[in-house]
Design a protein around this motif. Structure first.
Motif, PDB file in Angstrom:
ATOM      1  N   ARG A  35      49.465  23.912  31.616  1.00  0.00           N
ATOM      2  CA  ARG A  35      49.747  24.024  33.056  1.00  0.00           C
ATOM      3  C   ARG A  35      49.700  25.492  33.512  1.00  0.00           C
ATOM      4  O   ARG A  35      50.274  26.367  32.851  1.00  0.00           O
ATOM      5  CB  ARG A  35      51.133  23.449  33.332  1.00  0.00           C
ATOM      6  N   LEU A  36      48.999  25.722  34.605  1.00  0.00           N
ATOM      7  CA  LEU A  36      48.976  27.066  35.201  1.00  0.00           C
ATOM      8  C   LEU A  36      49.615  26.952  36.574  1.00  0.00           C
ATOM      9  O   LEU A  36      49.144  26.189  37.413  1.00  0.00           O
ATOM     10  CB  LEU A  36      47.525  27.550  35.365  1.00  0.00           C
ATOM     11  N   GLU A  37      50.714  27.666  36.737  1.00  0.00           N
ATOM     12  CA  GLU A  37      51.378  27.593  38.049  1.00  0.00           C
ATOM     13  C   GLU A  37      50.477  28.226  39.104  1.00  0.00           C
ATOM     14  O   GLU A  37      49.752  29.190  38.838  1.00  0.00           O
ATOM     15  CB  GLU A  37      52.727  28.331  38.004  1.00  0.00           C
ATOM     16  N   MET A  38      50.555  27.688  40.288  1.00  0.00           N
ATOM     17  CA  MET A  38      49.707  28.185  41.377  1.00  0.00           C
ATOM     18  C   MET A  38      50.149  29.613  41.734  1.00  0.00           C
ATOM     19  O   MET A  38      51.337  29.924  41.747  1.00  0.00           O
ATOM     20  CB  MET A  38      49.866  27.255  42.594  1.00  0.00           C
ATOM     21  N   ASN A  39      49.162  30.485  41.954  1.00  0.00           N
ATOM     22  CA  ASN A  39      49.490  31.852  42.414  1.00  0.00           C
ATOM     23  C   ASN A  39      48.373  32.357  43.323  1.00  0.00           C
ATOM     24  O   ASN A  39      47.405  31.628  43.589  1.00  0.00           O
ATOM     25  CB  ASN A  39      49.717  32.779  41.213  1.00  0.00           C
ATOM     26  N   ALA A  40      48.530  33.560  43.787  1.00  0.00           N
ATOM     27  CA  ALA A  40      47.600  34.101  44.794  1.00  0.00           C
ATOM     28  C   ALA A  40      46.183  34.165  44.248  1.00  0.00           C
ATOM     29  O   ALA A  40      45.208  33.901  44.968  1.00  0.00           O
ATOM     30  CB  ALA A  40      48.059  35.491  45.224  1.00  0.00           C
ATOM     31  N   LEU A  41      46.085  34.479  42.953  1.00  0.00           N
ATOM     32  CA  LEU A  41      44.757  34.622  42.345  1.00  0.00           C
ATOM     33  C   LEU A  41      44.006  33.285  42.398  1.00  0.00           C
ATOM     34  O   LEU A  41      42.878  33.209  42.877  1.00  0.00           O
ATOM     35  CB  LEU A  41      44.930  35.074  40.884  1.00  0.00           C
ATOM     36  N   TRP A  42      44.667  32.240  41.887  1.00  0.00           N
ATOM     37  CA  TRP A  42      44.011  30.908  41.872  1.00  0.00           C
ATOM     38  C   TRP A  42      43.723  30.456  43.305  1.00  0.00           C
ATOM     39  O   TRP A  42      42.658  29.938  43.593  1.00  0.00           O
ATOM     40  CB  TRP A  42      44.905  29.826  41.200  1.00  0.00           C
ATOM     41  N   ARG A  43      44.694  30.684  44.167  1.00  0.00           N
ATOM     42  CA  ARG A  43      44.543  30.254  45.559  1.00  0.00           C
ATOM     43  C   ARG A  43      43.292  30.901  46.162  1.00  0.00           C
ATOM     44  O   ARG A  43      42.494  30.238  46.816  1.00  0.00           O
ATOM     45  CB  ARG A  43      45.831  30.637  46.304  1.00  0.00           C
ATOM     46  N   ARG A  44      43.134  32.219  45.863  1.00  0.00           N
ATOM     47  CA  ARG A  44      42.001  32.949  46.450  1.00  0.00           C
ATOM     48  C   ARG A  44      40.681  32.389  45.930  1.00  0.00           C
ATOM     49  O   ARG A  44      39.748  32.149  46.701  1.00  0.00           O
ATOM     50  CB  ARG A  44      42.120  34.439  46.077  1.00  0.00           C
ATOM     51  N   ILE A  45      40.614  32.142  44.624  1.00  0.00           N
ATOM     52  CA  ILE A  45      39.369  31.609  44.050  1.00  0.00           C
ATOM     53  C   ILE A  45      39.044  30.246  44.669  1.00  0.00           C
ATOM     54  O   ILE A  45      37.909  29.970  45.047  1.00  0.00           O
ATOM     55  CB  ILE A  45      39.496  31.467  42.514  1.00  0.00           C
ATOM     56  N   LEU A  46      40.072  29.430  44.793  1.00  0.00           N
ATOM     57  CA  LEU A  46      39.862  28.079  45.323  1.00  0.00           C
ATOM     58  C   LEU A  46      39.436  28.127  46.787  1.00  0.00           C
ATOM     59  O   LEU A  46      38.551  27.394  47.221  1.00  0.00           O
ATOM     60  CB  LEU A  46      41.140  27.242  45.185  1.00  0.00           C
ATOM     61  N   ASP A  47      40.103  29.016  47.558  1.00  0.00           N
ATOM     62  CA  ASP A  47      39.846  29.040  49.004  1.00  0.00           C
ATOM     63  C   ASP A  47      38.484  29.631  49.350  1.00  0.00           C
ATOM     64  O   ASP A  47      37.784  29.123  50.214  1.00  0.00           O
ATOM     65  CB  ASP A  47      40.939  29.858  49.720  1.00  0.00           C
ATOM     66  N   THR A  48      38.093  30.708  48.646  1.00  0.00           N
ATOM     67  CA  THR A  48      36.831  31.376  49.026  1.00  0.00           C
ATOM     68  C   THR A  48      35.622  30.643  48.480  1.00  0.00           C
ATOM     69  O   THR A  48      34.560  30.653  49.078  1.00  0.00           O
ATOM     70  CB  THR A  48      36.780  32.823  48.496  1.00  0.00           C
ATOM     71  N   GLY A  49      35.789  30.042  47.354  1.00  0.00           N
ATOM     72  CA  GLY A  49      34.634  29.384  46.727  1.00  0.00           C
ATOM     73  C   GLY A  49      33.679  30.404  46.119  1.00  0.00           C
ATOM     74  O   GLY A  49      32.607  30.049  45.625  1.00  0.00           O
ATOM     75  N   GLN A  50      34.054  31.701  46.150  1.00  0.00           N
ATOM     76  CA  GLN A  50      33.207  32.760  45.604  1.00  0.00           C
ATOM     77  C   GLN A  50      33.678  33.127  44.200  1.00  0.00           C
ATOM     78  O   GLN A  50      34.861  33.020  43.894  1.00  0.00           O
ATOM     79  CB  GLN A  50      33.332  34.022  46.485  1.00  0.00           C
ATOM     80  N   PRO A  51      32.760  33.614  43.343  1.00  0.00           N
ATOM     81  CA  PRO A  51      33.190  34.060  42.020  1.00  0.00           C
ATOM     82  C   PRO A  51      34.090  35.288  42.137  1.00  0.00           C
ATOM     83  O   PRO A  51      33.917  36.089  43.058  1.00  0.00           O
ATOM     84  CB  PRO A  51      31.885  34.424  41.305  1.00  0.00           C
ATOM     85  N   LEU A  52      35.064  35.377  41.225  1.00  0.00           N
ATOM     86  CA  LEU A  52      35.961  36.528  41.255  1.00  0.00           C
ATOM     87  C   LEU A  52      36.004  37.110  39.842  1.00  0.00           C
ATOM     88  O   LEU A  52      36.161  36.373  38.866  1.00  0.00           O
ATOM     89  CB  LEU A  52      37.351  36.063  41.682  1.00  0.00           C
ATOM     90  N   VAL A  53      35.814  38.403  39.741  1.00  0.00           N
ATOM     91  CA  VAL A  53      35.744  39.023  38.414  1.00  0.00           C
ATOM     92  C   VAL A  53      36.971  39.918  38.203  1.00  0.00           C
ATOM     93  O   VAL A  53      37.386  40.629  39.099  1.00  0.00           O
ATOM     94  CB  VAL A  53      34.450  39.843  38.277  1.00  0.00           C
ATOM     95  N   LEU A  54      37.530  39.826  37.001  1.00  0.00           N
ATOM     96  CA  LEU A  54      38.676  40.670  36.664  1.00  0.00           C
ATOM     97  C   LEU A  54      38.381  41.424  35.377  1.00  0.00           C
ATOM     98  O   LEU A  54      37.650  40.917  34.510  1.00  0.00           O
ATOM     99  CB  LEU A  54      39.923  39.810  36.408  1.00  0.00           C
ATOM    100  N   SER A  55      38.952  42.621  35.296  1.00  0.00           N
ATOM    101  CA  SER A  55      38.877  43.356  34.025  1.00  0.00           C
ATOM    102  C   SER A  55      40.312  43.648  33.587  1.00  0.00           C
ATOM    103  O   SER A  55      41.241  43.468  34.379  1.00  0.00           O
ATOM    104  CB  SER A  55      38.084  44.651  34.242  1.00  0.00           C
TER     105      SER A  55
END
Ligand code: ADP
Length: 867
Positions: A192-212
Motif C-alpha cells: 500500500r502506498l498512501e496518497m500524497n502530493a507526488l502521486w496526486r500530481r502524476i495522476l492529475d497531469t497524466g504527464q511523465p514525472l522524473v525524480l533523481s
C-alpha cells in the motif's frame, strides 16, 4: 483471428456478469459478421445478424461505432430466436468492432467489465502495431489467470529496455503496488502506498514525472534492488481515456530522453485497459475461487453433520480462502448448549478454544477490521504476532451465536473485499446454525410427539398405576437417551419410587426395592413439595442434590405429576453431563407429565372403584351365606317345632294308650295263666298278647321320642360308639348278606355326647341301610374329623349300596311319620328321632343319595373348642 480462448473469455465474463450471450462483431463490407461469439447457436447467430441488418438497427450500430459511446436497447425478437431481453453494445476505443452483449440487465460493475474488454479489444485486432500480437493475444486469453499482471509488466519493461519497475493501482484513497520487478522485493504484495502530493500530481497531469535521488520524494519510492543501479525514477499515470487507474513506476540508469517520455506515455495508454482488465480478472478469479470454495463447503455439508463438524470445516474454508493458518471460531449455543470454539494450529490442524478470543463488546459494528493490531487494537489478537485481523459477529436477529476471526502476520492483510467475503460466510454460517437449531427443535418436537404418542398408547389401556409409571420411565429414557429416569408416586401418605429407566437405572433399582428410600429429599423432594419444575444445570452446585451411590450425576431435571392442584408424584431425569437439559426438555416433560398425571389419576380412580366392587362382592357373598344359614336355622326350628308338637301329641296318646295296654297285657297274661283254657282260646290269647306287646313297644318308642328328660353327656370317642353299635347289629348284618367295611380315623378328637343316644342314631341308620338292601350288599362306615363353617368336628358316614332315595323324598325323610315302608312295619319315626338327637347335640345330619346307587347318611358332631 479470434482464438478459442477468446470465446472462453467471453463465456467467463458472461457468467460473471449474468449475461446470456456475447458477440464481438466486425464490419465486413456492408454487413456485420462475428469475430468472436459465446452463447448463441449457429441459427441464433444468423437470426441476430439478419435482425441487425435492419436499417434502423444498422443506423443505431453505426452511430455507436462513430461516437465511441456505449448504448443499450430492447431486442424486438422472440426469446426463443435469440435469448436475452436487451442488447448492450460496447464500441472499441481504437478499433471499429462492437462488443454486443445480450442480457436482461447488467450491473454497473458488469458494464465496466464489458467496457474494459471492449477498450482493450483492439489490442487483439489487426490494428495493433506496437505489440507482439501473439503475446498479447495470449495475455488477453490468460489475463484472468494469476500472474498476468507480472507478465504485462515484464512486457512493458522489455519494450523500454528497462529492468526494474512497478505497476500500482488506485484503490480507494491509496495506491496498491500489485506487480513489481526488481524492486520492493521481500515485501508482500499488494503494497500500500498512501496518497500524497507526488502521486496526486502524476495522476492529475497524466504527464511523465522524473525524480533523481536529490529530490526529497526519492525516499518514499519503493526502492529497486537486486543490484539495479537506478539513478532516475520515472512515474507515469495509467490512463483509460482520461480516467487514471494507477501509476507505472520505472527505474532508469540514465536520464530519460523526450523520445522515451513519449514511448512511456503511449505504452501506458495502451497498457492501461489491459492492466485494468487483468486486475479485474484477477480479482474476479479470486472471487470465483472463493465462491467455489464456499460452494464446496456448503455442498460438503450433509444434513446430519453437527455444528462442531460444521465449525471445523468452516475453519478449513477460511484457511484456503484467506491463505492464513490463523483463523478461529467461537460459539455460544442457545439454551444450555454451552460455549465452545475451535482455532487452526500452524500446521493446519484444529484445536479447541476454552474461552472467547475477544470480549463480548469488542465489536462496535457487525464486523471489525484491524490493519495494524499494535496500535489500533482494543484487545490482543488471538494468535501471537498477528498484525492485522478481521472479526465478524455471528448473529441473527434473535441470537448472537459468537464470533469468527481471521488474522495475519502482515499488516493491512485484509481489504474491503475480504470484509465482504467474511460477512457473506458469516451470514451463511449463521443461517446454517439457525437451520440446524430449527432442525433440532423440529426433531425434538417430533420426538416429543412420538414419545407422548408412545406413552399414551402404551399406558392409556393400563389401569395398573405401577405399570404405567414403569412403562413411562422406560419410554422417556429410551426416546431421549436420558441416562437416568425415575418416577415417584404417592402411595398412602408417602411418596415411593415406582418406575426407573435409562442406561444408569441400576443406580435406582436398589432404591426401587427399598421402601425407606428418601423420596421426599433432594431435588425431587422439593418438586413434590412445591409442585414446580426444577432444572439444575450442575448438581454439584446445588445443596439440595441427593447423591446416589454408583451414579455420578451432572445435571438433573424434575417436573411434578399433578392431577389438578394435587401433586401425585414427579418425573425425574438425570444426566452425567452438566447443562444436559434445555428449556425444551422442560416443556416436553411438563406436557408429558400433564398427560401421565391424568392417566395415573384415572387408574387410581379405577383401582379405588375396583376395591369397592370387591368389598361389595364380599359383602354379598357373606349375606348369601348368612341367608342360607338363616334358612337352615329356620328349617331346623320348623323341624324342631314340628317334632315338639308331634312329641307332645305322641306323649298324650302314649299315656292314654299305655295304661289300657298295660291292663290288656296284664289281664291277658292272667287269662293266659289260667290252666284250663281250651287250646284255641290259648292260641288266640297268645296273638292278643303278642299284638298288645307290639303295640306297647310302639307306644314306648313314642314315649322315647317325646321324652323331655335331660340327656347325659360325657366325653366319648366316636370310633367306640360306632364300633359298639356295629357289634349289636353284627349278627343281623351277616345273616342279611351284607358285608361291612369300616374305616376309623385314628386319634379323633373327643366329643361330648350322650353316647346311648348317638348309638341309637347309628343303629337306626344301619337298620335303614339293611332295609334298603333286602338282597344284601355292602355297608361302608367311616369316621373322620371335619370342620364345618370354621368349627372343628368329627363325623361318621354310613353308606349302603341299596335302592337309594328318590329326589322328591330326599327333603322329607327326616319328617316324623314319613315312611315308604308302612307295609313292612315302618312308622317313619327313626330318622326324625335321629334328627332330633343330633340337632340337640349341636350337630348336623344330612343325606346324599341317587336312586339305584344307595344312600349315604353323614352325622357331624362339633368338637368343643378348647378354651
Ligand atoms: P322307617 O324306617 O320306619 O320307614 P325312618 O324314619 O327310619 O322310618 O325312615 C323314613 C324313610 O326313609 C324310610 O321309609 C325310607 O323310605 C327312607 N330311608 C331311610 N333310610 C334309607 C336308606 N338307607 N335307603 C333307602 N331309603 C331309606
Amino acid at each position: 483471428m479470434p482464438t478459442r480462448s477468446l470465446n472462453l473469455l467471453l463465456r467467463d465474463i458472461c457468467r460473471l456478469t449474468g449475461a446470456d450471450w456475447a458477440a464481438w462483431l466486425s464490419l465486413e463490407g456492408p454487413t456485420w459478421s462475428f469475430w468472436a461469439v459465446y452463447g448463441l447457436t449457429k441459427a441464433q447467430q444468423r437470426t441476430l445478424l439478419t435482425y441487425l441488418q435492419q436499417p434502423q438497427l444498422r443506423r443505431w450500430l453505426e452511430s455507436i461505432s462513430a461516437s465511441g459511446k456505449r448504448s443499450t436497447r430492447r431486442i424486438a425478437l422472440n426469446k426463443k430466436e435469440v435469448p436475452a431481453v436487451r442488447l448492450f453494445v460496447f464500441p472499441e476505443t481504437v478499433g471499429s468492432r462492437l462488443l454486443v452483449v445480450g442480457a436482461s440487465a447488467l450491473t454497473a460493475e458488469g458494464r465496466r467489465l464489458w467496457q474494459s474488454l471492449s477498450e482493450g479489444g483492439y489490442l487483439l485486432g489487426e490494428e495493433t502495431e506496437s505489440f507482439d500480437r501473439n503475446a498479447l493475444s495470449e495475455l488477453w486469453a490468460s489475463s484472468y489467470l494469476p500472474g498476468a499482471l507480472d507478465r504485462l509488466l515484464e512486457l512493458f519493461l522489455a519494450s523500454l529496455e528497462c529492468s526494474a519497475g512497478w505497476f500500482s493501482i488506485l484503490a480507494g484513497e491509496s495506491l496498491e503496488v500489485r506487480a513489481c520487478r526488481h524492486c520492493g522485493e521481500g515485501q508482500p504484495l499488494p503494497l500500500r502506498l498512501e496518497m500524497n502530493a507526488l502521486w496526486r500530481r502524476i495522476l492529475d497531469t497524466g504527464q511523465p514525472l522524473v525524480l533523481s535521488p536529490a529530490w526529497p520524494e526519492w525516499s518514499i519510492l519503493p526502492q529497486p534492488c537486486c543490484g539495479v543501479k537506478a539513478r532516475f525514477w520515472l512515474g507515469q499515470a495509467l490512463l483509460i481515456g482520461k480516467r487514471p487507474i494507477g501509476i507505472v513506476g520505472l527505474w532508469l540508469e540514465e536520464e530519460p530522453s523526450r523520445q522515451l517520455y513519449r514511448r512511456v506515455q503511449k505504452l501506458a495508454r495502451e497498457y492501461a485497459p489491459l492492466i485494468e482488465s487483468s486486475i479485474i480478472f484477477a480479482d474476479v478469479s479470486e472471487h470465483l475461487r472463493r465462491l467455489a470454495l464456499l460452494n464446496d463447503f456448503f455442498l460438503g455439508l450433509s444434513s446430519d453433520i453437527d455444528a462442531k463438524a460444521m465449525a471445523r470445516r468452516l475453519l478449513w474454508l477460511l484457511r484456503r480462502a484467506f491463505y492464513t493458518e490463523r483463523a478461529w471460531i467461537f460459539l455460544q449455543w442457545r439454551e444450555g448448549g454451552g460455549t465452545w470454539g475451535y482455532g487452526l494450529r500452524p500446521d493446519g490442524s484444529v484445536m479447541e478454544i476454552e474461552s472467547a478470543p475477544i470480549p463480548e463488546n469488542a465489536l462496535k459494528e457487525r464486523i471489525g477490521r484491524w490493519s495494524s493490531l499494535d496500535t489500533e487494537s482494543a484487545h490482543p489478537p488471538f494468535y501471537a504476532g498477528s498484525q492485522s485481523a478481521l472479526v465478524v459477529r455471528l448473529a441473527s436477529p434473535q441470537h448472537v451465536w459468537g464470533f469468527l476471526g481471521v488474522e495475519s502476520e502482515r499488516e493491512s492483510a485484509f481489504g474491503v473485499y475480504d470484509e465482504h467475503f467474511l460477512s457473506v460466510i458469516a451470514a451463511y454460517f449463521v443461517s446454517l446454525l439457525e437451520n440446524r437449531q430449527l432442525q433440532q427443535e423440529t426433531e425434538a418436537r417430533a420426538r416429543k410427539l412420538s414419545l407422548i404418542h408412545d406413552v399414551v398408547e402404551q399406558t392409556l389401556g393400563s389401569l395398573d398405576v405401577r405399570q404405567v409409571a414403569q412403562t413411562a420411565a422406560e419410554l422417556i429414557a429410551k426416546n431421549f437417551s436420558y441416562e437416568l429416569t425415575g418416577i415417584a408416586l404417592s402411595e398412602g401418605d408417602d411418596f415411593k419410587l415406582i418406575g426407573v429407566g435409562g442406561s444408569a437405572c441400576h443406580a435406582l433399582s436398589q432404591a426401587l426395592q427399598d421402601t425407606s428410600f428418601p423420596v421426599r429429599e433432594g431435588i425431587v423432594g422439593r418438586v413434590l413439595e412445591t409442585g414446580e419444575s426444577l432444572l439444575v444445570n450442575d448438581v454439584k452446585l446445588d445443596p439440595h442434590y441427593l447423591p446416589l451411590p454408583g451414579w455420578d450425576a451432572g445435571s438433573e431435571l424434575c417436573v411434578a405429576l399433578k392431577d389438578g392442584e394435587t401433586v401425585l408424584g414427579a418425573i425425574d431425569v438425570e444426566s452425567s453431563r452438566t447443562h444436559a437439559f434445555t428449556q425444551s426438555d422442560v416443556l416436553m416433560l411438563e406436557s408429558l407429565a400433564g398427560i401421565l398425571g391424568s392417566v395415573i389419576a384415572r387408574a387410581r380412580q379405577y383401582q379405588d372403584l375396583r376395591s369397592t366392587v370387591d368389598e361389595l362382592e364380599l359383602a354379598r357373598l357373606e349375606l348369601q351365606q348368612r341367608m342360607v344359614a338363616q334358612q337352615a336355622a329356620e328349617t331346623r326350628l320348623f323341624q324342631a317345632a314340628k317334632l315338639a308338637a308331634v312329641g307332645e301329641m305322641a306323649a298324650g296318646i302314649a299315656h292314654e294308650l299305655n295304661n289300657p295296654l298295660t291292663t290288656v297285657i296284664g289281664f291277658t297274661e292272667l287269662a293266659f295263666e289260667s290252666p284250663n283254657l281250651p287250646d284255641e282260646v290259648r292260641s288266640d290269647l297268645a296273638v292278643v298278647l303278642q299284638e298288645a306287646k307290639r303295640a306297647r313297644s310302639v307306644v314306648r318308642r313314642l314315649l322315647d321320642f317325646a321324652r323331655q328328660t335331660e340327656s347325659v353327656r360325657t366325653r366319648c370317642d366316636l370310633n367306640e360308639i360306632v364300633a359298639d353299635a356295629l357289634m349289636l347289629t353284627h349278627h343281623l348284618l351277616r345273616t342279611g348278606g351284607i358285608t361291612v367295611h369300616t374305616r376309623y380315623t385314628e386319634s379323633l378328637p373327643w366329643v361330648s355326647v350322650d353316647s346311648n343316644q348317638i348309638k341309637q342314631v347309628i343303629l337306626n341308620l344301619v337298620h335303614n341301610a339293611m332295609h334298603a338292601m333286602p338282597e344284601g350288599g355292602d355297608l361302608f362306615i367311616e369316621t373322620f374329623a371335619q370342620a364345618r363353617r370354621g368349627h372343628p368336628g368329627v363325623a361318621v358316614s354310613v353308606r349302603d349300596t341299596g335302592v337309594g332315595i328318590p329326589q322328591e323324598n330326599l327333603g322329607r325323610v327326616f319328617e316324623p311319620f314319613f315312611t315308604t315302608r308302612a307295609d313292612k312295619g315302618g312308622v317313619g319315626l327313626g330318622l326324625s328321632v335321629s334328627y332330633g338327637i343330633i340337632v340337640d347335640h349341636g350337630g348336623e345330619i344330612d343325606v346324599f343319595s341317587q336312586v339305584g346307587q344307595g344312600a349315604t347318611f353323614t352325622i357331624w358332631l362339633p368338637v368343643e373348642s378348647e378354651v
